[in-house]
Design a protein around this motif. Structure first.
Motif, PDB file in Angstrom:
ATOM      1  N   GLY A   1      -5.425  -7.330  11.710  1.00 27.64           N
ATOM      2  CA  GLY A   1      -6.714  -7.344  11.016  1.00 27.64           C
ATOM      3  C   GLY A   1      -7.201  -5.966  10.650  1.00 27.64           C
ATOM      4  O   GLY A   1      -8.264  -5.827  10.024  1.00 27.64           O
ATOM      5  N   GLN A   2      -6.470  -4.933  11.008  1.00 28.52           N
ATOM      6  CA  GLN A   2      -6.886  -3.556  10.700  1.00 28.52           C
ATOM      7  C   GLN A   2      -6.532  -3.229   9.249  1.00 28.52           C
ATOM      8  O   GLN A   2      -5.462  -3.579   8.758  1.00 28.52           O
ATOM      9  CB  GLN A   2      -6.173  -2.580  11.642  1.00 28.52           C
ATOM     10  N   PHE A   3      -7.434  -2.551   8.561  1.00 27.13           N
ATOM     11  CA  PHE A   3      -7.130  -2.031   7.229  1.00 27.13           C
ATOM     12  C   PHE A   3      -6.520  -0.645   7.378  1.00 27.13           C
ATOM     13  O   PHE A   3      -7.054   0.201   8.101  1.00 27.13           O
ATOM     14  CB  PHE A   3      -8.387  -1.947   6.362  1.00 27.13           C
ATOM     15  N   VAL A   4      -5.379  -0.415   6.706  1.00 25.98           N
ATOM     16  CA  VAL A   4      -4.764   0.909   6.704  1.00 25.98           C
ATOM     17  C   VAL A   4      -4.667   1.380   5.257  1.00 25.98           C
ATOM     18  O   VAL A   4      -4.577   0.562   4.334  1.00 25.98           O
ATOM     19  CB  VAL A   4      -3.368   0.894   7.373  1.00 25.98           C
ATOM     20  N   TYR A   5      -4.676   2.679   5.084  1.00 29.40           N
ATOM     21  CA  TYR A   5      -4.712   3.268   3.744  1.00 29.40           C
ATOM     22  C   TYR A   5      -3.523   4.199   3.578  1.00 29.40           C
ATOM     23  O   TYR A   5      -3.274   5.063   4.421  1.00 29.40           O
ATOM     24  CB  TYR A   5      -6.027   4.015   3.531  1.00 29.40           C
ATOM     25  N   PHE A   6      -2.783   3.985   2.490  1.00 32.13           N
ATOM     26  CA  PHE A   6      -1.601   4.796   2.199  1.00 32.13           C
ATOM     27  C   PHE A   6      -1.877   5.580   0.922  1.00 32.13           C
ATOM     28  O   PHE A   6      -2.262   5.012  -0.093  1.00 32.13           O
ATOM     29  CB  PHE A   6      -0.371   3.904   1.971  1.00 32.13           C
ATOM     30  N   GLY A   7      -1.666   6.897   0.956  1.00 34.14           N
ATOM     31  CA  GLY A   7      -1.818   7.681  -0.264  1.00 34.14           C
ATOM     32  C   GLY A   7      -2.282   9.096   0.017  1.00 34.14           C
ATOM     33  O   GLY A   7      -2.689   9.440   1.132  1.00 34.14           O
ATOM     34  N   ALA A   8      -2.232   9.930  -1.029  1.00 30.16           N
ATOM     35  CA  ALA A   8      -2.571  11.348  -0.889  1.00 30.16           C
ATOM     36  C   ALA A   8      -4.037  11.555  -0.543  1.00 30.16           C
ATOM     37  O   ALA A   8      -4.394  12.546   0.095  1.00 30.16           O
ATOM     38  CB  ALA A   8      -2.234  12.085  -2.187  1.00 30.16           C
TER      39      ALA A   8
ATOM     40  N   ILE B   1      -5.784   6.853  12.462  1.00 32.99           N
ATOM     41  CA  ILE B   1      -4.605   6.221  13.066  1.00 32.99           C
ATOM     42  C   ILE B   1      -4.129   5.062  12.182  1.00 32.99           C
ATOM     43  O   ILE B   1      -4.907   4.201  11.778  1.00 32.99           O
ATOM     44  CB  ILE B   1      -4.960   5.678  14.469  1.00 32.99           C
ATOM     45  N   GLY B   2      -2.833   5.067  11.867  1.00 37.47           N
ATOM     46  CA  GLY B   2      -2.248   3.994  11.075  1.00 37.47           C
ATOM     47  C   GLY B   2      -2.160   4.281   9.600  1.00 37.47           C
ATOM     48  O   GLY B   2      -1.433   3.604   8.875  1.00 37.47           O
ATOM     49  N   ASN B   3      -2.918   5.281   9.111  1.00 42.06           N
ATOM     50  CA  ASN B   3      -2.861   5.631   7.695  1.00 42.06           C
ATOM     51  C   ASN B   3      -1.632   6.489   7.409  1.00 42.06           C
ATOM     52  O   ASN B   3      -1.142   7.193   8.296  1.00 42.06           O
ATOM     53  CB  ASN B   3      -4.120   6.386   7.272  1.00 42.06           C
ATOM     54  N   ALA B   4      -1.152   6.451   6.171  1.00 40.87           N
ATOM     55  CA  ALA B   4       0.011   7.238   5.772  1.00 40.87           C
ATOM     56  C   ALA B   4      -0.398   8.245   4.718  1.00 40.87           C
ATOM     57  O   ALA B   4      -1.029   7.887   3.710  1.00 40.87           O
ATOM     58  CB  ALA B   4       1.112   6.333   5.240  1.00 40.87           C
TER      59      ALA B   4
ATOM     60  N   HIS C   1      -1.552   9.868  -6.373  1.00 37.65           N
ATOM     61  CA  HIS C   1      -2.802  10.425  -6.896  1.00 37.65           C
ATOM     62  C   HIS C   1      -4.058   9.844  -6.255  1.00 37.65           C
ATOM     63  O   HIS C   1      -5.163  10.318  -6.516  1.00 37.65           O
ATOM     64  CB  HIS C   1      -2.865  10.206  -8.417  1.00 37.65           C
ATOM     65  N   GLY C   2      -3.930   8.806  -5.439  1.00 34.76           N
ATOM     66  CA  GLY C   2      -5.118   8.219  -4.811  1.00 34.76           C
ATOM     67  C   GLY C   2      -4.735   7.593  -3.487  1.00 34.76           C
ATOM     68  O   GLY C   2      -4.089   8.223  -2.660  1.00 34.76           O
ATOM     69  N   TYR C   3      -5.107   6.329  -3.311  1.00 33.03           N
ATOM     70  CA  TYR C   3      -4.675   5.618  -2.107  1.00 33.03           C
ATOM     71  C   TYR C   3      -4.707   4.130  -2.386  1.00 33.03           C
ATOM     72  O   TYR C   3      -5.329   3.671  -3.355  1.00 33.03           O
ATOM     73  CB  TYR C   3      -5.563   5.962  -0.898  1.00 33.03           C
ATOM     74  N   THR C   4      -4.024   3.373  -1.551  1.00 35.02           N
ATOM     75  CA  THR C   4      -4.036   1.918  -1.634  1.00 35.02           C
ATOM     76  C   THR C   4      -4.288   1.353  -0.241  1.00 35.02           C
ATOM     77  O   THR C   4      -3.936   1.987   0.750  1.00 35.02           O
ATOM     78  CB  THR C   4      -2.711   1.383  -2.217  1.00 35.02           C
TER      79      THR C   4
END
Length: 250
Positions: A85-92, A98-101, A38-41
């Motif tokens: 050191g890169q922040f990636v974000y996982f979620g709908a 690049i790198g997010n799911a 429902h969001g992202y982390t």
């Protein structure tokens, strides 16, 4: 009666199993939860490192546990352009970067993705090797199904809730460099499994292989064999629908 041939020994013997002693661990996406649906982390790429026996580098991503006060570490194949050191974000609701799911249903057509889930929440099964990627080809009208093109070129329809990482897996072009000497192949397969060097069947004796023997190295009979032939005979082109060179394109 001939000897037990190599193909039979592979099923029984433990000397052909994978060499997993120095492997770093299971490579999976984060376990899907309410936050991702429902969001992202947010996660932080702590390090990018080599995994023995794998062509692609791995990235260790650290997430905050949404319930308990602790950190969760996940290992995924590093995509090209990822850095420590890169922040990636996982979620709908994560951004297309690049790198997010994201779920493949939320990804626009023509996007290149990797580490794709085959079934929802299976944590990544497709396009995991170095340089591999899938392309999102289209979506159904209701958004429940997504069609992707696999690295082999075949197309596959997935549920729109299957997740994928945006980008191409790093470590591509590994096969472009010539091997040059047998020692390089020795080290390559030493960390994978006992499958090299591979002696040809027609170079063996008749007791060791159905293709063995004869005054010259030749098979002497068709190499196609039946699907239900006994194990000691099942070598060559097993239950081949067709043989020979493929001419023309599908």
């Amino acid at each position: 009666m001939g000897r037990v041939i190599r193909g039979q020994r592979k099923g029984k013997s433990l000397i052909f199993t994978a060499h997993t002693k120095h492997r770093k661990g299971a490579v999976k996406l984060r376990a899907v939860d309410y936050v991702e649906r429902h969001g992202y982390t947010r996660g932080l790429i702590k390090k990018i490192f080599h995994d023995p026996g794998r062509g692609a580098p791995l990235a260790e991503i650290v997430f905050r546990d949404p319930i308990r006060y602790k950190l969760m570490k996940e290992m995924v194949p590093a995509v090209e352009g990822a850095y420590t050191g890169q922040f990636v974000y996982f979620g709908a609701k994560a951004q297309l970067a690049i790198g997010n799911a994201l779920p493949v249903g939320k990804v626009p057509e023509g996007t290149v993705v990797s580490m794709v889930e085959e079934k929802p929440a299976d944590r990544g099964k497709l396009a995991r090797a170095g340089g591999a990627s899938c392309m999102v080809v289209g979506h159904s009208d209701d958004g429940k199904k997504t069609r992707i093109r696999l690295p082999s070129g075949t197309r596959k329809t997935l549920p729109g809730t299957c997740r994928a990482i945006i980008g191409v897996v790093a470590g591509g072009g590994r096969m472009d460099k010539p091997v040059l000497k047998a020692g390089n192949n020795y080290h390559k397969y030493r960390v994978k499994r006992n499958c090299w060097p591979k002696v040809r069947g027609c170079a063996m004796n008749p007791v060791e292989h159905p293709h063995g023997g004869g005054n010259h190295q030749h098979v002497g009979h068709p190499t196609t064999v039946s699907r239900n032939s006994p194990p000691g005979k099942k070598v060559g082109l097993i239950a081949a629908r067709r043989t020979g060179l493929v001419k023309g394109k599908k």
